[in-house]
Motif scaffolding. Structure first.
Motif, PDB file in Angstrom:
ATOM      1  N   VAL A   5       7.639 -75.785 -22.726  1.00  0.00           N
ATOM      2  CA  VAL A   5       6.492 -76.411 -22.075  1.00  0.00           C
ATOM      3  C   VAL A   5       7.049 -77.228 -20.918  1.00  0.00           C
ATOM      4  O   VAL A   5       7.887 -78.122 -21.113  1.00  0.00           O
ATOM      5  N   ALA A   6       6.610 -76.917 -19.709  1.00  0.00           N
ATOM      6  CA  ALA A   6       7.231 -77.555 -18.544  1.00  0.00           C
ATOM      7  C   ALA A   6       6.310 -77.528 -17.338  1.00  0.00           C
ATOM      8  O   ALA A   6       5.393 -76.698 -17.253  1.00  0.00           O
ATOM      9  N   ASP A   7       6.579 -78.462 -16.411  1.00  0.00           N
ATOM     10  CA  ASP A   7       6.006 -78.362 -15.077  1.00  0.00           C
ATOM     11  C   ASP A   7       6.834 -77.317 -14.339  1.00  0.00           C
ATOM     12  O   ASP A   7       8.065 -77.450 -14.226  1.00  0.00           O
ATOM     13  N   CYS A   8       6.192 -76.280 -13.849  1.00  0.00           N
ATOM     14  CA  CYS A   8       6.957 -75.188 -13.255  1.00  0.00           C
ATOM     15  C   CYS A   8       6.172 -74.476 -12.168  1.00  0.00           C
ATOM     16  O   CYS A   8       4.953 -74.624 -12.051  1.00  0.00           O
ATOM     17  N   SER A   9       6.894 -73.717 -11.383  1.00  0.00           N
ATOM     18  CA  SER A   9       6.305 -72.793 -10.422  1.00  0.00           C
ATOM     19  C   SER A   9       7.017 -71.463 -10.591  1.00  0.00           C
ATOM     20  O   SER A   9       8.061 -71.387 -11.250  1.00  0.00           O
ATOM     21  N   ALA A  10       6.469 -70.409 -10.023  1.00  0.00           N
ATOM     22  CA  ALA A  10       7.076 -69.094 -10.206  1.00  0.00           C
ATOM     23  C   ALA A  10       6.882 -68.238  -8.960  1.00  0.00           C
ATOM     24  O   ALA A  10       5.870 -68.354  -8.260  1.00  0.00           O
ATOM     25  N   GLU A  11       7.870 -67.379  -8.705  1.00  0.00           N
ATOM     26  CA  GLU A  11       7.817 -66.426  -7.611  1.00  0.00           C
ATOM     27  C   GLU A  11       8.207 -65.057  -8.155  1.00  0.00           C
ATOM     28  O   GLU A  11       9.256 -64.913  -8.801  1.00  0.00           O
ATOM     29  N   TYR A  12       7.360 -64.073  -7.918  1.00  0.00           N
ATOM     30  CA  TYR A  12       7.652 -62.703  -8.338  1.00  0.00           C
ATOM     31  C   TYR A  12       7.839 -61.859  -7.086  1.00  0.00           C
ATOM     32  O   TYR A  12       7.017 -61.887  -6.163  1.00  0.00           O
ATOM     33  N   SER A  13       8.926 -61.099  -7.034  1.00  0.00           N
ATOM     34  CA  SER A  13       9.198 -60.250  -5.874  1.00  0.00           C
ATOM     35  C   SER A  13       9.667 -58.884  -6.348  1.00  0.00           C
ATOM     36  O   SER A  13      10.193 -58.736  -7.451  1.00  0.00           O
TER      37      SER A  13
END
Length: 233
Positions: A5-13
């Motif tokens: 459980v976290a504050d996060c961001s994500a990038e998919y390429s």
């Protein structure tokens, strides 16, 4: 199973590009390294994911801040083994990071599938009419097995196609079986019964147009369960 459980961001390429802005989310990391990202709201589907086969690396970035905000504490980089797809998750603050050993799962056991309906109807073949007799389940033909082959009270063959939810495709399947079976003079005439727990109006019209009988199967009744509804008698 690792649950974060976290504050996060994500990038998919890769074959497509997608991004998730920073927010508090739940990450599931399975033993095969697949990673799924979930939010509090929405459906059961993850917001983004990378399925196995893949490789996961936990990267510790430098302490310098990014141009548009603080640097993440960790970066989880998941790379697909067979394509160039990459899912990179930046963790800014981790509230919980726990690993569980779930052991071997026996798998989902389904009740009321077509095989169960077929078995109960074969044991209760008189549901297609008094005096009916079972020939066999999975009656072989050149284009696949008929779910049930039976004899009616007049001694004529009856091919039964069983579905949980009967649609037009099931009627077409029964049509092919009956057309093939009726070419055999030792079997003809072969009648058709389309049996299901529910049958769409379109399928019912088509079945009746093809000369087939429609039979609704009450699975609970066939299984011998008590009906909880109130009865006068």
């Amino acid at each position: 199973m690792r649950v974060i459980v976290a504050d996060c961001s994500a990038e998919y390429s890769g074959r497509l590009s997608a991004s998730l802005p920073p927010a508090k989310r739940v990450l599931l990391i399975k033993a095969d390294n697949s990673l799924l990202i979930f939010s509090e709201l929405g459906s059961y589907k993850p917001l983004n994911w990378m399925a196995a086969p893949c490789t996961l690396k936990d990267v510790t970035p430098g302490s310098a801040e990014a141009a548009d905000g603080p640097a993440p504490e960790h970066i989880l980089r998941v790379c697909a083994d067979k394509t160039s797809d990459v899912l990179e998750v930046s963790l800014y603050h981790v509230y919980s990071d726990t690993t569980y050993d779930l052991g071997i799962d026996p798998g989902l056991i389904k009740d009321g599938v077509e095989d169960h309906l077929q078995r109960y109807l074969s044991e209760q073949i008189d549901r297609i009419g008094p005096g009916s007799k079972l020939i066999r389940r999975e009656y072989p033909t050149a284009i696949g097995p008929v779910d049930i082959m039976a004899l009616n009270a007049d001694g004529e063959h009856v091919a039964i196609e069983i579905k949980r939810h009967g649609g037009i495709d099931g009627v077409e399947q029964l049509t092919r079986y009956c057309e093939l079976l009726n070419r055999d003079p030792l079997l003809a005439p072969v009648h058709g019964i389309f049996a299901a727990q529910t049958i769409t109006p379109q399928a019912r019209v088509l079945a009746q147009d093809r000369g087939f009988e429609c039979l609704i199967l009450d699975y609970d009744e066939m299984k011998g369960r008590e009906d909880d509804s109130l009865r006068l008698f």
